[in-house]
Design an enzyme around this catalytic site. Sequence first.
Site, PDB file in Angstrom:
ATOM      1  N   HIS A  65     -10.254   0.971  -0.193  1.00 12.34           N
ATOM      2  CA  HIS A  65      -8.897   1.502  -0.427  1.00 12.34           C
ATOM      3  C   HIS A  65      -8.532   1.472  -1.906  1.00 12.34           C
ATOM      4  CE1 HIS A  65      -6.805  -2.683   0.368  1.00 12.34           C
ATOM      5  NE2 HIS A  65      -6.982  -2.521  -0.927  1.00 12.34           N
ATOM      6  N   GLU A 109      -5.557   3.378   2.909  1.00 13.54           N
ATOM      7  CA  GLU A 109      -6.658   2.855   3.714  1.00 13.54           C
ATOM      8  C   GLU A 109      -7.577   3.998   4.140  1.00 13.54           C
ATOM      9  OE1 GLU A 109      -6.895  -0.203   3.501  1.00 13.54           O
ATOM     10  OE2 GLU A 109      -5.382  -1.398   4.552  1.00 13.54           O
ATOM     11  N   ASP A 165       2.243  -0.299  -5.236  1.00  8.25           N
ATOM     12  CA  ASP A 165       2.601  -0.576  -3.850  1.00  8.25           C
ATOM     13  C   ASP A 165       3.472  -1.814  -3.694  1.00  8.25           C
ATOM     14  OD1 ASP A 165       0.447  -2.221  -4.585  1.00  8.25           O
ATOM     15  OD2 ASP A 165      -0.973  -1.084  -3.379  1.00  8.25           O
ATOM     16  N   ASN A 175     -12.647  -2.344   1.763  1.00  8.32           N
ATOM     17  CA  ASN A 175     -12.865  -1.165   2.614  1.00  8.32           C
ATOM     18  C   ASN A 175     -12.757   0.138   1.802  1.00  8.32           C
ATOM     19  OD1 ASN A 175     -10.174  -1.023   2.056  1.00  8.32           O
ATOM     20  ND2 ASN A 175      -9.450  -1.078   4.170  1.00  8.32           N
TER      21      ASN A 175
END
Length: 242
Positions: free
Chosen positions: A138, A143, A67, A136
């Site tokens: 991810h 996400e 990313d 979270n």
Amino acid sequence: MRINHFPTTVAAAHAVADRIAERLKAKPNLVLGLATGVTMEPVYERLVARHRAGEVSFAGASSFNLDEYVGLPPSDPRSYRATMDSQLFDLVDIDKTRTFVPDGLAADPAAFARRYEAMIREAGGIDLQLLGIGRNGHIGFNEPGADFAARTRVVDLEASTLEANSAFFGGATPPTQAMTMGIGTILDSREIIVLATGAVKRDAVRAALTGPITLDCPATALRNHPNVGWWLDAESGADVVG
Ligand code: F6R
């Protein structure tokens, strides 16, 4: 799914680095999928040290990063391109023309994303994908709610991710969008190593390994993959056995 437990963060990170080194020895033209973040720093430090000791070469390897922030040029030290250059690529013998990171400044992000996918395919696919995990759940910057079949694309980052990564921005808010490989792209890799360290990852690790498979926890998609290893330290792995 294999779960490897280590007493300390450094032991887990070094074991991951040693696994990568082993794979490079077995297949010098390895196609690596790489991640950034705090978790990966000791992995890259160990790989650089082992390279300097003459124990590992990246000369035949190529790499694709997961990313990049939208809007950050590669010259920005907080970009993931600059981070990879300073933590690994500039310190080992990899051919930098074969190191690829999504382009956060692409004028046409959808076209760039399609090209990134095509480049991975043309390289023969990713042999070994290195992943961290977000608080979270991810993976990459996929996400909660991301489709398990998603490919490389631009995504909005969640508030918890922005907060976790603000440390790299002097406490300021990072760019709110990123281009990320999709979960589908990640699942195409032949082997996946997930490294999760620290108490802050404990809930995400427990959900990923023992909770229901759900879009609410993107890392649960990894349970659909035949060759995934989890590398945990005492704090992150305290709630899981294996
Ligand atoms: C980074 C990436 C992210 C991180 C995750 C954990 O390229 O794709 O999924 O792996 O956010 O980040 P750290 O290691 O900083 O806790």
